[in-house]
Design a protein around this motif. Structure first.
Motif, PDB file in Angstrom:
ATOM      1  N   THR A 199      28.904  35.315  43.892  1.00  0.00           N
ATOM      2  CA  THR A 199      30.190  35.929  44.219  1.00  0.00           C
ATOM      3  C   THR A 199      31.355  35.252  43.521  1.00  0.00           C
ATOM      4  O   THR A 199      32.459  35.784  43.499  1.00  0.00           O
ATOM      5  CB  THR A 199      30.429  35.903  45.735  1.00  0.00           C
ATOM      6  OG1 THR A 199      30.431  34.532  46.195  1.00  0.00           O
ATOM      7  CG2 THR A 199      29.350  36.664  46.469  1.00  0.00           C
ATOM      8  N   THR A 200      31.139  34.071  42.951  1.00  0.00           N
ATOM      9  CA  THR A 200      32.213  33.388  42.243  1.00  0.00           C
ATOM     10  C   THR A 200      32.104  33.536  40.727  1.00  0.00           C
ATOM     11  O   THR A 200      32.870  32.932  39.993  1.00  0.00           O
ATOM     12  CB  THR A 200      32.200  31.884  42.590  1.00  0.00           C
ATOM     13  OG1 THR A 200      30.933  31.324  42.220  1.00  0.00           O
ATOM     14  CG2 THR A 200      32.423  31.672  44.075  1.00  0.00           C
ATOM     15  N   ALA A 201      31.155  34.343  40.256  1.00  0.00           N
ATOM     16  CA  ALA A 201      30.991  34.534  38.821  1.00  0.00           C
ATOM     17  C   ALA A 201      32.201  35.277  38.245  1.00  0.00           C
ATOM     18  O   ALA A 201      32.868  36.038  38.955  1.00  0.00           O
ATOM     19  CB  ALA A 201      29.716  35.329  38.542  1.00  0.00           C
ATOM     20  N   PRO A 202      32.512  35.058  36.966  1.00  0.00           N
ATOM     21  CA  PRO A 202      33.647  35.761  36.354  1.00  0.00           C
ATOM     22  C   PRO A 202      33.342  37.236  36.140  1.00  0.00           C
ATOM     23  O   PRO A 202      32.186  37.664  36.114  1.00  0.00           O
ATOM     24  CB  PRO A 202      33.816  35.029  35.024  1.00  0.00           C
ATOM     25  CG  PRO A 202      32.448  34.527  34.703  1.00  0.00           C
ATOM     26  CD  PRO A 202      31.837  34.154  36.033  1.00  0.00           C
ATOM     27  N   ASP A 203      34.390  38.015  35.976  1.00  0.00           N
ATOM     28  CA  ASP A 203      34.264  39.427  35.580  1.00  0.00           C
ATOM     29  C   ASP A 203      33.484  40.268  36.582  1.00  0.00           C
ATOM     30  O   ASP A 203      32.816  41.239  36.201  1.00  0.00           O
ATOM     31  CB  ASP A 203      33.598  39.546  34.202  1.00  0.00           C
ATOM     32  CG  ASP A 203      34.365  38.822  33.116  1.00  0.00           C
ATOM     33  OD1 ASP A 203      35.595  38.702  33.251  1.00  0.00           O
ATOM     34  OD2 ASP A 203      33.736  38.369  32.152  1.00  0.00           O
ATOM     35  N   LEU A 204      33.551  39.931  37.859  1.00  0.00           N
ATOM     36  CA  LEU A 204      32.818  40.709  38.847  1.00  0.00           C
ATOM     37  C   LEU A 204      33.509  42.042  39.114  1.00  0.00           C
ATOM     38  O   LEU A 204      34.736  42.146  39.133  1.00  0.00           O
ATOM     39  CB  LEU A 204      32.697  39.937  40.159  1.00  0.00           C
ATOM     40  CG  LEU A 204      31.731  38.755  40.167  1.00  0.00           C
ATOM     41  CD1 LEU A 204      31.782  38.062  41.522  1.00  0.00           C
ATOM     42  CD2 LEU A 204      30.308  39.205  39.868  1.00  0.00           C
ATOM     43  N   GLU A 218      28.049  41.501  37.799  1.00  0.00           N
ATOM     44  CA  GLU A 218      28.552  41.086  36.504  1.00  0.00           C
ATOM     45  C   GLU A 218      28.384  42.252  35.524  1.00  0.00           C
ATOM     46  O   GLU A 218      27.594  43.164  35.758  1.00  0.00           O
ATOM     47  CB  GLU A 218      27.770  39.875  36.009  1.00  0.00           C
ATOM     48  CG  GLU A 218      27.889  38.654  36.904  1.00  0.00           C
ATOM     49  CD  GLU A 218      26.966  37.530  36.475  1.00  0.00           C
ATOM     50  OE1 GLU A 218      26.298  37.687  35.425  1.00  0.00           O
ATOM     51  OE2 GLU A 218      26.902  36.512  37.177  1.00  0.00           O
ATOM     52  N   ASN A 241      37.646  47.292  40.555  1.00  0.00           N
ATOM     53  CA  ASN A 241      38.238  45.960  40.682  1.00  0.00           C
ATOM     54  C   ASN A 241      39.747  46.122  40.814  1.00  0.00           C
ATOM     55  O   ASN A 241      40.227  47.249  41.039  1.00  0.00           O
ATOM     56  CB  ASN A 241      37.841  45.036  39.520  1.00  0.00           C
ATOM     57  CG  ASN A 241      38.336  45.512  38.160  1.00  0.00           C
ATOM     58  OD1 ASN A 241      39.157  46.438  38.067  1.00  0.00           O
ATOM     59  ND2 ASN A 241      37.847  44.896  37.107  1.00  0.00           N
ATOM     60  N   ALA A 285      35.519  45.422  33.424  1.00  0.00           N
ATOM     61  CA  ALA A 285      35.116  44.098  33.920  1.00  0.00           C
ATOM     62  C   ALA A 285      35.743  42.959  33.127  1.00  0.00           C
ATOM     63  O   ALA A 285      36.230  41.987  33.715  1.00  0.00           O
ATOM     64  CB  ALA A 285      33.595  43.981  33.880  1.00  0.00           C
ATOM     65  N   THR A 286      35.740  43.058  31.815  1.00  0.00           N
ATOM     66  CA  THR A 286      36.127  41.909  30.989  1.00  0.00           C
ATOM     67  C   THR A 286      37.608  41.874  30.636  1.00  0.00           C
ATOM     68  O   THR A 286      38.199  40.800  30.500  1.00  0.00           O
ATOM     69  CB  THR A 286      35.309  41.888  29.685  1.00  0.00           C
ATOM     70  OG1 THR A 286      35.546  43.097  28.949  1.00  0.00           O
ATOM     71  CG2 THR A 286      33.825  41.752  29.988  1.00  0.00           C
ATOM     72  N   GLU A 287      38.215  43.064  30.482  1.00  0.00           N
ATOM     73  CA  GLU A 287      39.641  43.114  30.153  1.00  0.00           C
ATOM     74  C   GLU A 287      40.499  43.507  31.345  1.00  0.00           C
ATOM     75  O   GLU A 287      41.730  43.504  31.256  1.00  0.00           O
ATOM     76  CB  GLU A 287      39.874  44.094  29.000  1.00  0.00           C
ATOM     77  CG  GLU A 287      39.148  43.720  27.714  1.00  0.00           C
ATOM     78  CD  GLU A 287      39.425  44.710  26.592  1.00  0.00           C
ATOM     79  OE1 GLU A 287      40.461  45.427  26.670  1.00  0.00           O
ATOM     80  OE2 GLU A 287      38.616  44.773  25.649  1.00  0.00           O
ATOM     81  N   ARG A 288      39.845  43.897  32.418  1.00  0.00           N
ATOM     82  CA  ARG A 288      40.506  44.283  33.661  1.00  0.00           C
ATOM     83  C   ARG A 288      41.546  45.382  33.414  1.00  0.00           C
ATOM     84  O   ARG A 288      42.706  45.286  33.813  1.00  0.00           O
ATOM     85  CB  ARG A 288      41.127  43.075  34.360  1.00  0.00           C
ATOM     86  CG  ARG A 288      40.136  41.928  34.537  1.00  0.00           C
ATOM     87  CD  ARG A 288      40.592  40.899  35.542  1.00  0.00           C
ATOM     88  NE  ARG A 288      40.304  41.316  36.908  1.00  0.00           N
ATOM     89  CZ  ARG A 288      39.091  41.279  37.484  1.00  0.00           C
ATOM     90  NH1 ARG A 288      38.043  40.874  36.793  1.00  0.00           N
ATOM     91  NH2 ARG A 288      38.919  41.652  38.725  1.00  0.00           N
TER      92      ARG A 288
END
Length: 303
Positions: A199-204, A218, A241, A285-288
Motif C-alpha cells: 500500500t505504500t508503493a509509488p504510483d498506486l 501498481e 487516483n 498512474a505515473t504522471e497523475r
C-alpha cells in the motif's frame, strides 16, 4: 512421512502455486497447509510453508527479472484475447478439470454475444505446464460447426503470436502448445512475508473490476490485469487516483475507453486499441493526469 519428504512435497506444491501466478502469498501458504494437514501438525506445517513460500517467491521474482519483455505466457494471453474477440470463448486456467471446464464454459457466453466455439485449459493443465510440459487446450463448438474448424482457428491464432502448435487436425485430439511457462507477478501478487505491504508503493491506482471490489495496484499489475480481462462478458475496469478516473469496458467485442465528467453529465472517450488503453492507464498512474483527450478521435457521450 519423514521431515525431508514433507519438505520436498511442500516445496513442489508451493513452487507450482507461485509459478501459476494466480494467487497471493497468503493463499498459497493456506492452500499448502490445508493440502498437507493430514501429514503433519498444522502449527509446524504453517511455519514450514511460510519459510518455503518466502524462498520460492524470492526466487521467482529474481528469475522473472531476467525474462524477455514478451514471454510465451504473454503470447498465449494475446492469442486467447484475439480468439475471444473473434467469437471463440477463450479462458486460461479455467475450472479444476476438463469435465468441469466443458460443463461450465457455456456460462461464459452472453445471450447478446453468441459465440461460435470455445477453447480453454484447466487448473491441472496449468500445473503440468509449470513443470515444463507445455499446455494442452480443449476446444469445441457451440453452434454446430465442426470442432475441427474451431481447432484450426485456435491453432492459427497461436501461430500468429509466435507459438508452436502440435495438432493433427483431428477433433479427437487436444491441441498441444509447447512453451516456457512464465507468468509475472506484480503488486499484491508479488508481495510476500515481510514484504507483504504494497500500500505504500509509488504510483498506486485504485482499480475495480466487474464482480471485484477496488484495491490498489501498481501500473504493471494494472496493465497485466487489463490484458487478461475477458472481452465478451461486458467486463470493465475502473482506475481512480487523485488525478481523476479512467474507465475501460468491453462492449460488443470493442474496447471503450473513457473518463467521466459528472458536472457535464457526460463521458469523453473512444473505442480504443489495447495499446491506447495501456498508455492512458500508465499516464494516470505515473504522471497523475487523465490523458484520454490526448488520443485522436475522442467523442462526448451524454448520459
Amino acid at each position: 512421512m519423514s521431515d525431508d519428504d514433507l519438505r520436498q512435497e511442500a516445496t513442489e506444491l508451493i513452487r507450482s502455486g507461485v509459478a501459476r501466478g494466480r494467487f497471493t502469498y497468503e493463499q498459497i501458504v493456506a492452500d499448502a497447509v490445508e493440502y498437507l494437514a493430514d501429514e503433519h501438525d498444522e502449527e509446524g506445517l504453517s511455519e514450514l510453508a511460510e519459510q518455503i513460500a518466502r524462498q520460492e517467491f524470492a526466487a521467482h521474482l529474481a528469475e522473472q527479472a531476467t525474462w524477455p519483455a514478451r514471454t510465451d505466457s504473454d503470447r498465449l494471453t494475446d492469442a486467447f484475447r484475439a480468439l475471444d474477440r473473434a467469437g471463440i470463448v477463450a479462458r486460461q486456467d479455467f475450472a479444476c478439470c476438463q469435465n468441469c471446464g466443458v460443463s461450465e464454459i457455456g456460462d461464459e457466453v452472453l445471450p447478446k454475444l453468441p459465440a461460435r466455439g470455445y477453447v480453454f485449459y484447466h487448473q491441472q493443465d496449468a500445473e503440468r505446464a509449470v513443470e515444463g510440459g507445455g499446455v494442452y487446450l480443449r476446444y469445441g463448438s457451440f453452434e454446430g460447426a465442426a470442432a475441427e474448424t474451431i481447432g484450426a482457428e485456435v491453432a492459427d491464432a497461436l501461430r500468429a503470436e509466435g507459438l508452436s502448435v502440435n495438432w493433427s487436425g483431428s477433433a479427437g485430439q487436444r491441441i498441444h502448445v509447447p512453451l516456457r511457462w512464465a507468468r509475472r507477478r506484480f503488486g499484491r501478487l508479488a508481495a510476500y512475508g515481510e514484504n507483504g505491504d504494497v500500500t505504500t508503493a509509488p504510483d498506486l491506482v485504485d482499480v475495480a473490476l466487474k464482480h471485484a471490489s477496488a484495491r490498489p495496484m501498481e501500473p504493471a499489475e494494472m496493465i497485466d490485469v487489463l490484458r487478461q480481462v475477458p472481452t465478451r462478458t461486458d467486463a470493465w475496469l475502473s482506475a481512480v487516483n487523485d488525478a481523476g478516473c479512467v474507465q475501460v469496458a468491453w462492449e460488443d467485442g470493442q474496447l471503450w475507453l473513457e473518463t467521466p465528467d459528472p458536472s457535464a453529465g457526460a463521458s469523453i472517450g473512444k473505442y480504443a486499441t489495447l495499446a491506447e488503453a495501456e498508455q492512458v492507464l500508465t499516464v494516470l498512474a505515473t504522471e497523475r493526469r487523465v490523458a484520454v483527450t490526448d488520443l485522436d478521435g475522442v467523442i462526448t457521450k451524454r448520459w
